[in-house]
Design an enzyme around this catalytic site. Structure first.
Site, PDB file in Angstrom:
ATOM      1  N   PRO A  11       0.937  -1.153  -0.094  1.00 36.19           N
ATOM      2  CA  PRO A  11       0.021  -0.011   0.021  1.00 36.19           C
ATOM      3  C   PRO A  11       0.951   1.244  -0.050  1.00 36.19           C
ATOM      4  O   PRO A  11       1.898   1.259   0.602  1.00 36.19           O
ATOM      5  CB  PRO A  11      -0.759   0.072   1.331  1.00 36.19           C
ATOM      6  CG  PRO A  11      -0.411  -1.350   1.950  1.00 36.19           C
ATOM      7  CD  PRO A  11       0.796  -1.922   1.413  1.00 36.19           C
ATOM      8  N   GLU A  12       0.625   2.110  -0.616  1.00 34.73           N
ATOM      9  CA  GLU A  12       1.220   3.521  -1.008  1.00 34.73           C
ATOM     10  C   GLU A  12       0.021   4.569  -0.219  1.00 34.73           C
ATOM     11  O   GLU A  12      -0.979   4.059   0.474  1.00 34.73           O
ATOM     12  CB  GLU A  12       1.348   3.871  -2.389  1.00 34.73           C
ATOM     13  CG  GLU A  12       2.272   2.843  -3.026  1.00 34.73           C
ATOM     14  CD  GLU A  12       2.506   3.171  -4.450  1.00 34.73           C
ATOM     15  OE1 GLU A  12       2.822   4.288  -4.702  1.00 34.73           O
ATOM     16  OE2 GLU A  12       2.630   2.061  -5.251  1.00 34.73           O
ATOM     17  N   HIS A  19      -2.282 -16.358   7.740  1.00 36.17           N
ATOM     18  CA  HIS A  19      -1.548 -15.179   8.113  1.00 36.17           C
ATOM     19  C   HIS A  19      -1.833 -13.912   8.854  1.00 36.17           C
ATOM     20  O   HIS A  19      -1.220 -12.828   8.818  1.00 36.17           O
ATOM     21  CB  HIS A  19      -1.000 -14.524   6.657  1.00 36.17           C
ATOM     22  CG  HIS A  19      -0.460 -15.559   5.817  1.00 36.17           C
ATOM     23  ND1 HIS A  19       0.749 -16.271   6.011  1.00 36.17           N
ATOM     24  CD2 HIS A  19      -0.847 -16.073   4.727  1.00 36.17           C
ATOM     25  CE1 HIS A  19       1.034 -17.288   5.060  1.00 36.17           C
ATOM     26  NE2 HIS A  19      -0.213 -17.005   4.260  1.00 36.17           N
ATOM     27  N   ARG A  61       3.592 -11.842   3.614  1.00 38.57           N
ATOM     28  CA  ARG A  61       5.223 -11.591   3.280  1.00 38.57           C
ATOM     29  C   ARG A  61       5.802 -11.216   4.670  1.00 38.57           C
ATOM     30  O   ARG A  61       6.969 -11.187   4.656  1.00 38.57           O
ATOM     31  CB  ARG A  61       5.429 -10.863   2.236  1.00 38.57           C
ATOM     32  CG  ARG A  61       4.944 -11.418   0.928  1.00 38.57           C
ATOM     33  CD  ARG A  61       5.014 -10.391  -0.011  1.00 38.57           C
ATOM     34  NE  ARG A  61       6.265 -10.259  -0.780  1.00 38.57           N
ATOM     35  CZ  ARG A  61       6.755  -9.447  -1.660  1.00 38.57           C
ATOM     36  NH1 ARG A  61       5.728  -8.681  -2.183  1.00 38.57           N
ATOM     37  NH2 ARG A  61       7.948  -9.295  -2.063  1.00 38.57           N
TER      38      ARG A  61
END
Length: 274
Positions: free
Chosen positions: A2-3, A93, A112
């Site tokens: 995400p930006e 996760h 990740r």
DNA sequence: AAACGCGCCTGCGGGC
DNA sequence: TGCCCGCAGGCGCGTT
């Protein structure tokens, strides 16, 4: 992943739901994040506290509490925050579950594990390592052409690398840096110090416009971005160069090229960008 | 001292 | 079908 537009979308989704809620307990199932999660730290600072605000600085979310403690959270590449009205089974996760009064939950998931969460005391969070060295917010009045010019003039690296350097301006990642350069008509490989004032101004305005537009669309969902309610963003429909290598430019019809800068995929229209 | 390359992880899609 | 490879939105560290 995400930006700025995605992180801000998440902030806006969470704030009305969690503001003034008391955090009852924290369950941590995985501490091996980007930085090892300090579970005791989290519990000591936050358990039983009331959340009073959620702020954003660059791509960081900052949760503030009634004891003035701050929880800093970064989503890395694959992090997500899910809000649930009541106790809900964790998706794969899920590393941390925050449970608030009446069973409301916030789930932090990050396949990740490039994201992280850490806590600071009242008096030191604003000066903490991750935040201290950040440059200006692109959607604030501090993002001026003169400021950008000053930074660009002292560097010969490619302009795209500078645009993604969060010591200069925060929040622009690979997608929005590529898009801003296209809209400004500037080639990503141009040396920083080769941009004149007109081009710098154009780039600044393009960056602002791309971010605003993406924010309005709830962010960009390429694979997995979801807001706090599980909804995707819609800016991907407006991408002009990112991910379009080999396709034709919507503006001039030329073939979009892919190159690599600072190890990142870079997309450029040879017809529109000089 | 600026700036680059790399590593940290998992998942996915494409090619064979 | 299944395996292997390359690639993915970020950041910080070490090296030059």
């Amino acid at each position: 992943m995400p930006e700025l537009p995605e992180v801000e979308t998440i902030r806006r989704g969470l704030l009305p739901r969690l503001k003034n809620k008391i955090l009852q307990h924290i369950v941590v199932t995985e501490t091996r994040l980007r930085k090892p999660l300090q579970e005791q730290d989290l519990r000591r600072h936050l358990q039983g506290r009331r959340m009073i605000d959620i702020r954003r600085r660059g791509k960081y979310l900052i949760f503030l509490w009634d004891n003035n403690a701050a929880m800093l959270l970064h989503l890395g590449m694959s992090g997500r925050l899910g809000y649930y009205r009541r106790q809900t089974d964790a998706e794969p996760h899920t590393h941390v579950i925050f449970t608030f009064q009446r069973g409301e939950q916030l789930h932090f998931r990050d396949p990740r594990r490039f994201g992280f969460i850490c806590c600071y005391r009242a008096d030191d969070w604003q000066q903490c390592r991750p935040l201290k060295q950040l440059g200006v917010e692109p959607l604030s009045r501090f993002f001026r052409t003169k400021y950008l010019m000053q930074h660009l003039q002292k560097s010969k690296r490619p302009i795209k690398n500078a645009l993604m350097d969060n010591r200069i301006v925060v929040g622009l990642g690979n997608i929005y840096a590529n898009e801003a350069l296209f809209h400004a008509g500037i080639h990503p490989q141009r040396a920083c110090d080769s941009l004149n004032e007109v081009e710098t101004e154009r780039l600044r305005l393009s960056a602002i416009q791309v971010l605003r537009r993406a924010l309005h669309q709830g962010g960009t969902t390429l694979n997995d971005f979801r807001d706090t309610q599980g909804e995707p963003g819609f800016f991907q429909a407006e991408l002009t160069v990112y991910g379009r290598a080999g396709e034709s430019c919507r503006r001039c019809g030329a073939k979009i090229e892919r190159l690599v800068l600072a190890g990142r995929s870079t997309f450029v229209c040879p017809g529109c960008q000089r």
